[in-house]
Design an enzyme around this catalytic site. Structure first.
Site, mmCIF file in Angstrom:
data_model
loop_
_atom_site.group_PDB
_atom_site.id
_atom_site.type_symbol
_atom_site.label_atom_id
_atom_site.label_comp_id
_atom_site.label_asym_id
_atom_site.label_seq_id
_atom_site.Cartn_x
_atom_site.Cartn_y
_atom_site.Cartn_z
ATOM 1 C CB SER A 158 -0.830 0.098 1.170
ATOM 2 O OG SER A 158 -1.478 1.156 1.392
ATOM 3 C CE1 TYR B 49 -3.849 -2.194 5.113
ATOM 4 C CE2 TYR B 49 -3.170 -0.050 4.717
ATOM 5 C CZ TYR B 49 -3.642 -1.304 4.277
ATOM 6 O OH TYR B 49 -3.760 -1.676 2.950
HETATM 7 P P1 NAP Z 1 -11.192 -6.280 -0.023
HETATM 8 O O1 NAP Z 1 -12.305 -6.021 -1.018
HETATM 9 O O2 NAP Z 1 -11.790 -6.180 1.401
HETATM 10 O O3 NAP Z 1 -10.547 -7.834 -0.012
HETATM 11 C C1 NAP Z 1 -9.804 -8.443 0.846
HETATM 12 C C2 NAP Z 1 -9.610 -9.902 0.708
HETATM 13 O O4 NAP Z 1 -8.830 -10.293 1.743
HETATM 14 C C3 NAP Z 1 -11.050 -10.768 0.864
HETATM 15 O O5 NAP Z 1 -11.232 -11.613 -0.254
HETATM 16 C C4 NAP Z 1 -10.896 -11.395 2.333
HETATM 17 O O6 NAP Z 1 -11.623 -12.774 2.316
HETATM 18 C C5 NAP Z 1 -9.512 -11.613 2.103
HETATM 19 N N1 NAP Z 1 -8.787 -11.900 3.558
HETATM 20 C C6 NAP Z 1 -8.690 -11.264 4.424
HETATM 21 N N2 NAP Z 1 -8.146 -11.642 5.548
HETATM 22 C C7 NAP Z 1 -7.733 -12.921 4.918
HETATM 23 C C8 NAP Z 1 -7.062 -14.045 5.684
HETATM 24 N N3 NAP Z 1 -6.597 -13.873 7.074
HETATM 25 N N4 NAP Z 1 -6.895 -15.305 5.006
HETATM 26 C C9 NAP Z 1 -7.414 -15.215 3.664
HETATM 27 N N5 NAP Z 1 -8.042 -14.350 3.173
HETATM 28 C C10 NAP Z 1 -8.280 -13.064 3.767
HETATM 29 O O7 NAP Z 1 -9.955 -5.669 -0.096
HETATM 30 P P2 NAP Z 1 -9.142 -5.169 -1.501
HETATM 31 O O8 NAP Z 1 -9.244 -3.447 -1.294
HETATM 32 O O9 NAP Z 1 -9.170 -5.735 -2.248
HETATM 33 O O10 NAP Z 1 -7.627 -5.238 -0.737
HETATM 34 C C11 NAP Z 1 -6.713 -6.302 -1.235
HETATM 35 C C12 NAP Z 1 -5.178 -5.620 -0.799
HETATM 36 O O11 NAP Z 1 -4.895 -4.577 -1.454
HETATM 37 C C13 NAP Z 1 -5.157 -5.677 0.600
HETATM 38 O O12 NAP Z 1 -3.808 -6.259 1.188
HETATM 39 C C14 NAP Z 1 -5.077 -4.264 1.002
HETATM 40 O O13 NAP Z 1 -4.253 -4.082 2.294
HETATM 41 C C15 NAP Z 1 -4.351 -3.629 -0.209
HETATM 42 N N6 NAP Z 1 -4.851 -2.280 -0.509
HETATM 43 C C16 NAP Z 1 -6.196 -1.944 -0.893
HETATM 44 C C17 NAP Z 1 -6.469 -0.565 -0.726
HETATM 45 C C18 NAP Z 1 -7.716 0.057 -1.171
HETATM 46 O O14 NAP Z 1 -7.959 1.033 -1.123
HETATM 47 N N7 NAP Z 1 -8.690 -0.961 -1.453
HETATM 48 C C19 NAP Z 1 -5.309 0.328 -0.760
HETATM 49 C C20 NAP Z 1 -4.071 -0.276 -0.658
HETATM 50 C C21 NAP Z 1 -3.869 -1.469 -0.272
HETATM 51 P P3 NAP Z 1 -13.047 -12.877 2.250
HETATM 52 O O15 NAP Z 1 -13.520 -12.332 0.828
HETATM 53 O O16 NAP Z 1 -13.158 -14.367 2.374
HETATM 54 O O17 NAP Z 1 -13.639 -12.167 3.483
#
Ligand code: NAP
Length: 248
Positions: A143, A157
């Site tokens: 991130s 985080y």
């Molecule tokens: P999201 O839509 O909330 O998806 C998160 C995913 O992670 C979900 O599929 C969830 O599984 C899975 N997950 C969480 N804890 C887990 C565990 N212990 N074991 C296995 N799976 C787990 O979030 P996203 O925005 O796509 O985020 C994906 C990545 O991008 C993350 O690492 C986040 O830190 C990073 N990121 C996101 C943003 C943003 O603005 N969205 C910005 C910077 C970085 P379930 O579907 O089963 O709940």
């Protein structure tokens, strides 16, 4: 070589967009999820509609026994993994450090740091020539928080993503001579469900004024960078990062 990809947290958001792009690029796709089976199965259906082989596997990435089960299932159903996307991640409610519980901090560090390290370990056991593998590629989803620090929001985080970046650099050097590349992407504000975890589902829209490009990013824009880094087109890139923050 057959292309077999494991995407942790592949049922929603950035992971789901990556699963669909990987299917279009000829990968066999493992969609890992922790709890939301319905979303994972929906993405699996879309992967299959694109003509790709795929499976959805429940596993908590922060528990090694479950990670072992995940990779064993991939071995049996899809073949030896060639690409890993350490995408699963979590965040807590917007808080100052002095308001955070130990439970919350442990959960963030276990999911965002221990999880990717365990998944990389079990991928390396299949990719490295030391273990009979033929190389591979790993992308860690970090991130922009890793360099901004997220004061007053979630420094735990941000610190977890900083640790992930250091892991990316170290592992890339450890494996560079074994045909395994390790890179990272650092998204900024991306439109996904993730922001509901921080207590404000509309966070990206509200913060668009603070983004130099004037808008939040889309999951598919992050997926493009992930798939490029995994591909042979990025054959001389390792230990590197692509920021997808709209200028942040
Ligand atoms: P999201 O839509 O909330 O998806 C998160 C995913 O992670 C979900 O599929 C969830 O599984 C899975 N997950 C969480 N804890 C887990 C565990 N212990 N074991 C296995 N799976 C787990 O979030 P996203 O925005 O796509 O985020 C994906 C990545 O991008 C993350 O690492 C986040 O830190 C990073 N990121 C996101 C943003 C943003 O603005 N969205 C910005 C910077 C970085 P379930 O579907 O089963 O709940």
């Amino acid at each position: 070589m057959d292309k077999v990809i494991v995407i942790t947290g592949g049922g929603r958001g950035i992971g789901a967009a990556t699963a669909l792009l990987a299917a279009q690029q000829g990968y066999r796709v493992c969609i890992n999820y922790q709890a939301d089976e319905a979303s994972a199965l929906k993405v699996l259906g879309q992967v299959r509609e694109l003509g790709a082989q795929g499976i959805a596997v429940r596993a908590d990435v922060s528990i090694e026994d479950e990670v072992i089960g995940l990779f064993n299932e991939v071995d049996a159903e899809l073949g030896r993994v060639t690409a890993l996307v350490n995408n699963a991640g979590t965040v807590g409610h917007k808080s100052r450090l002095d308001e955070m519980s130990e439970f919350r901090i442990q959960k963030i560090l276990k999911t965002n740091v221990l999880g990717p390290i365990l998944c990389a370990k079990h991928a390396v056991l299949r990719m490295s020539p030391r273990h009979g593998g033929q190389g591979g590629s790993i992308v860690n989803v970090s991130s922009v928080a890793a360099r901004l620090g997220s004061p007053g929001e979630y420094v735990d985080y941000a610190a977890s993503k900083g640790a992930l970046d250091t892991f990316t650099i170290g592992l890339s050097k450890e494996l560079a001579g074994e045909g395994i590349r390790v890179n990272g992407v650092r998204p900024g504000y991306i439109y996904t469900d993730f922001h509901a975890l921080s207590g404000d589902a509309d966070r990206v829209s509200k913060l668009e004024g603070a983004i130099p490009m004037g808008r939040g990013g889309r999951p598919d824009e992050v997926a493009e960078a992930i798939i490029w880094l995994l591909s042979d087109k990025a054959s001389y890139s390792t230990g590197s990062f692509i920021d997808l923050g709209g200028g942040r």
